[in-house]
Design a protein around this motif. Structure first.
Motif, PDB file in Angstrom:
ATOM      1  N   GLU A   6      38.889  43.229  47.144  1.00 15.66           N
ATOM      2  CA  GLU A   6      38.886  41.898  46.269  1.00 15.66           C
ATOM      3  C   GLU A   6      39.656  41.279  47.547  1.00 15.66           C
ATOM      4  OE1 GLU A   6      37.988  40.033  44.130  1.00 15.66           O
ATOM      5  OE2 GLU A   6      36.678  41.663  42.845  1.00 15.66           O
ATOM      6  N   GLN A  47      34.843  46.054  36.898  1.00 20.04           N
ATOM      7  CA  GLN A  47      33.766  46.561  37.986  1.00 20.04           C
ATOM      8  C   GLN A  47      33.357  47.769  37.291  1.00 20.04           C
ATOM      9  OE1 GLN A  47      35.260  47.093  41.850  1.00 20.04           O
ATOM     10  NE2 GLN A  47      33.804  48.565  42.501  1.00 20.04           N
ATOM     11  N   PHE A  48      34.059  48.710  36.505  1.00 17.61           N
ATOM     12  CA  PHE A  48      33.743  49.857  36.165  1.00 17.61           C
ATOM     13  C   PHE A  48      33.452  49.999  34.389  1.00 17.61           C
ATOM     14  CE2 PHE A  48      36.298  51.011  39.880  1.00 17.61           C
ATOM     15  CZ  PHE A  48      35.176  51.346  40.688  1.00 17.61           C
ATOM     16  N   PHE A  70      38.263  50.141  46.123  1.00 20.71           N
ATOM     17  CA  PHE A  70      38.219  49.034  45.466  1.00 20.71           C
ATOM     18  C   PHE A  70      38.815  47.725  46.285  1.00 20.71           C
ATOM     19  CE2 PHE A  70      39.906  46.181  41.857  1.00 20.71           C
ATOM     20  CZ  PHE A  70      38.706  45.950  41.245  1.00 20.71           C
ATOM     21  N   LEU A 105      40.785  44.246  36.536  1.00 20.22           N
ATOM     22  CA  LEU A 105      39.821  44.457  37.500  1.00 20.22           C
ATOM     23  C   LEU A 105      38.992  45.596  37.447  1.00 20.22           C
ATOM     24  CD1 LEU A 105      41.791  43.085  40.585  1.00 20.22           C
ATOM     25  CD2 LEU A 105      40.145  42.035  39.531  1.00 20.22           C
TER      26      LEU A 105
END
Length: 87
Positions: free
Chosen positions: A18, A39-40, A16, A35
């Protein structure tokens, strides 16, 4: 910053990443859950983050030893998703 997360049920490790302004030592577990949701798709209330023990939402990544990319590369956080069974 890049961190590694191991999914509890599958054992799969995901990377992951960022920008450092978004994901870094100052990031809280609650922010990390947000986050993950982006994303998921898992809701923060469904997501548990574990590193040696269950981490509270206010814990920062620096509190578990993630202070730079080198320490992040050595640390794998475990993510467990708990969902209510609608049936």
């Amino acid at each position: 910053m890049k961190i590694f997360m191991k999914w509890f049920l599958t054992g799969r490790v995901s990377q992951f990443e960022e920008r450092d302004e978004i994901l870094g030592p100052q990031t809280t577990v609650l922010e990390l859950k947000g986050l993950i949701q982006i994303q998921f798709g898992f809701k923060p209330k469904e997501t548990l983050i574990i590193h040696k023990n269950l981490l509270d939402n206010h814990v920062k990544l620096r509190d578990v030893g993630i202070v730079d990319q080198a320490t992040s590369d050595e640390t794998v956080l475990t993510v467990h998703v708990v969902r209510d069974d609608p049936g």
